[in-house]
Design a protein around this motif. Sequence first.
Motif, mmCIF file in Angstrom:
data_model
loop_
_atom_site.group_PDB
_atom_site.id
_atom_site.type_symbol
_atom_site.label_atom_id
_atom_site.label_comp_id
_atom_site.label_asym_id
_atom_site.label_seq_id
_atom_site.Cartn_x
_atom_site.Cartn_y
_atom_site.Cartn_z
ATOM 1 N N THR A 246 0.827 -1.206 0.000
ATOM 2 C CA THR A 246 0.000 0.000 0.000
ATOM 3 C C THR A 246 0.860 1.254 0.000
ATOM 4 O O THR A 246 1.809 1.378 0.787
ATOM 5 N N ALA A 247 0.499 2.181 -0.883
ATOM 6 C CA ALA A 247 1.186 3.467 -0.957
ATOM 7 C C ALA A 247 0.152 4.591 -0.905
ATOM 8 O O ALA A 247 -0.909 4.506 -1.525
ATOM 9 N N LEU A 248 0.474 5.629 -0.161
ATOM 10 C CA LEU A 248 -0.317 6.855 -0.188
ATOM 11 C C LEU A 248 0.295 7.801 -1.204
ATOM 12 O O LEU A 248 1.510 8.025 -1.200
ATOM 13 N N ASP A 249 -0.532 8.341 -2.079
ATOM 14 C CA ASP A 249 -0.105 9.425 -2.971
ATOM 15 C C ASP A 249 -0.808 10.679 -2.490
ATOM 16 O O ASP A 249 -2.034 10.804 -2.614
ATOM 17 N N LEU A 250 -0.065 11.580 -1.890
ATOM 18 C CA LEU A 250 -0.629 12.759 -1.250
ATOM 19 C C LEU A 250 -0.485 13.986 -2.151
ATOM 20 O O LEU A 250 0.561 14.175 -2.772
ATOM 21 N N CYS A 251 -1.542 14.821 -2.183
ATOM 22 C CA CYS A 251 -1.621 15.930 -3.144
ATOM 23 C C CYS A 251 -1.519 15.331 -4.541
ATOM 24 O O CYS A 251 -0.710 15.741 -5.368
ATOM 25 N N ALA A 252 -2.372 14.332 -4.802
ATOM 26 C CA ALA A 252 -2.174 13.401 -5.912
ATOM 27 C C ALA A 252 -2.670 13.891 -7.258
ATOM 28 O O ALA A 252 -2.165 13.453 -8.294
ATOM 29 N N ALA A 253 -3.693 14.731 -7.287
ATOM 30 C CA ALA A 253 -4.295 15.124 -8.562
ATOM 31 C C ALA A 253 -3.302 15.947 -9.385
ATOM 32 O O ALA A 253 -2.481 16.680 -8.818
ATOM 33 N N PRO A 254 -3.370 15.821 -10.721
ATOM 34 C CA PRO A 254 -4.375 15.104 -11.530
ATOM 35 C C PRO A 254 -4.113 13.624 -11.738
ATOM 36 O O PRO A 254 -4.798 12.990 -12.512
ATOM 37 N N GLY A 255 -3.107 13.043 -11.044
ATOM 38 C CA GLY A 255 -3.024 11.604 -11.007
ATOM 39 C C GLY A 255 -1.890 10.942 -11.752
ATOM 40 O O GLY A 255 -1.851 9.715 -11.826
ATOM 41 N N GLY A 256 -0.952 11.685 -12.301
ATOM 42 C CA GLY A 256 0.138 11.067 -13.049
ATOM 43 C C GLY A 256 0.934 10.087 -12.209
ATOM 44 O O GLY A 256 1.227 8.958 -12.633
ATOM 45 N N LYS A 257 1.294 10.497 -10.987
ATOM 46 C CA LYS A 257 2.081 9.629 -10.114
ATOM 47 C C LYS A 257 1.229 8.495 -9.571
ATOM 48 O O LYS A 257 1.729 7.374 -9.364
ATOM 49 N N THR A 258 -0.049 8.752 -9.322
ATOM 50 C CA THR A 258 -0.955 7.684 -8.893
ATOM 51 C C THR A 258 -1.001 6.586 -9.944
ATOM 52 O O THR A 258 -0.931 5.385 -9.620
ATOM 53 N N MET A 259 -1.109 6.966 -11.204
ATOM 54 C CA MET A 259 -1.163 5.971 -12.271
ATOM 55 C C MET A 259 0.161 5.222 -12.400
ATOM 56 O O MET A 259 0.176 4.012 -12.648
ATOM 57 N N GLN A 260 1.279 5.921 -12.222
ATOM 58 C CA GLN A 260 2.570 5.235 -12.233
ATOM 59 C C GLN A 260 2.633 4.163 -11.143
ATOM 60 O O GLN A 260 3.065 3.030 -11.387
ATOM 61 N N LEU A 261 2.224 4.535 -9.938
ATOM 62 C CA LEU A 261 2.290 3.599 -8.819
ATOM 63 C C LEU A 261 1.354 2.417 -9.046
ATOM 64 O O LEU A 261 1.725 1.265 -8.786
ATOM 65 N N ALA A 262 0.145 2.705 -9.533
ATOM 66 C CA ALA A 262 -0.801 1.621 -9.799
ATOM 67 C C ALA A 262 -0.261 0.683 -10.868
ATOM 68 O O ALA A 262 -0.375 -0.544 -10.760
ATOM 69 N N ALA A 263 0.343 1.248 -11.914
ATOM 70 C CA ALA A 263 0.908 0.423 -12.984
ATOM 71 C C ALA A 263 2.094 -0.407 -12.490
ATOM 72 O O ALA A 263 2.393 -1.462 -13.051
ATOM 73 N N ALA A 264 2.756 0.060 -11.414
ATOM 74 C CA ALA A 264 3.908 -0.663 -10.857
ATOM 75 C C ALA A 264 3.484 -1.671 -9.795
ATOM 76 O O ALA A 264 4.355 -2.255 -9.127
ATOM 77 N N GLY A 265 2.185 -1.860 -9.626
ATOM 78 C CA GLY A 265 1.715 -2.897 -8.728
ATOM 79 C C GLY A 265 1.443 -2.478 -7.302
ATOM 80 O O GLY A 265 1.271 -3.328 -6.421
ATOM 81 N N TRP A 266 1.368 -1.177 -7.043
ATOM 82 C CA TRP A 266 1.016 -0.699 -5.707
ATOM 83 C C TRP A 266 -0.499 -0.633 -5.555
ATOM 84 O O TRP A 266 -1.217 -0.338 -6.517
#
Length: 437
Positions: A246-266
């Motif tokens: 589990t990873a927290l992406d804080l101040c995440a929008a518009p989501g580029g880093k969130t999508m990177q983390l999700a694509a990396a299996g987080w």
Amino acid sequence: MTNQPTRRRPRPSEAEPQGFPARRAALRLLDAVLRRGQPLEQALGAAAGGLALPADRGLAHNIAALTLRHLVDLDALIDGATRQRLPDDAKARMVLRMALAQALLLETPHHAAVATALPLVDGGPRKLVHGVLSALLKQGAALPALPRLPGETEERWRAAWGDEMIAAASAAIAERPPLDLSLRDRDATADWTERLGGVSLAPGHVRIGADADVTALPGYGSGDWWVQDLAASLPARLLGPGNGRTALDLCAAPGGKTMQLAAAGWHVIAVDQSQRRSERMRANLARTGLDAVVIQADLLSWAPEEPVDAILLDAPCSATGIFRRHPDVIHRIGPRQIAEMAEIQAALLDRALGWLKPGGRLVYATCSLEPAEGEAQIAALLAHRRDIAPVDIDAACLPAGIPVTAPGQVRTRPDLLADLGRLDGFFIALLSRTEPV
């Protein structure tokens, strides 16, 4: 029947010239940025709200952005042609800046630049504007190839980074930057590089030209990639594969880093305070088919239910590092705003570290070229948090040409990868919690 006064129809010479509404919108944009301190993109909706055609909206934005890129040199031309210096916020100065930017940078015919400028100063010094424009254009006025930075910004950056970075920053703001794309499947990098006609500077990355129509490119509709500057992709890269953690992406929008983390299996919990930006993040996740829990909340009052394995804090900042994409920042941001942002960052960083499991890792990042929001922030943190330590960064995680600048730290600047299209300015720190607080 009472006689009603009739409205006089304007004579042909008084009618609005072709293209005038876009120039009026551009003037509103400049006023919002330079007088009221609003970000250019944020002000665009209100300033260009009356424009029906996307082309007019684009022209208004382009005129304003070009004017901001070359503002210091445009002002030098104006000041050299006036007996008394016009106030910085005078409408006449704003109009002269715009008209000169069009004539000298957009190659707008001189008569059209003058014709669309004069109605903007109705009730004001039309003769002055006409005279200054006519004199400068007849003299063959020209702008330097590399724009000068605002004096305060130049002094601050020279003290921090030296003359070489100042020259690189001038070169960077003179042109539109290329577009970087992050790929959902990093194993398909070679295929997408060929299909998009770009170059790859790292696994999962493709760089293409600035003028590409993003939504028309292959892979956009199917969500195979998203636009994200290469420097902005580095923070998530440092966390590596998630393997279901589990990873927290804080101040995440518009989501580029969130999508990177999700694509990396987080398993990603993405938190952002803005409703509008959170909705945009949900749309981006839907387009790419990636999963994340999206929470709209204020990080100073929200907390996760339990500690997590990793945290990515892309903290609110001055955004001076993205000046080549958003030239308004170097005219809006000064020491006061930087100090205010640094105070917020320190509070968020200290709070977020309490949500990290012992042994867990946190990436702190800002899209800023200000040491107060980067190097100084981490130095202050490490001085008072004995449970936090920098983590050595494996250089293999970084694209070639981007160095590790200190233990656990990476600093990108526009003088890096100069022959490949440059980078935005980012500060990134990789930290670990060594023991319970």
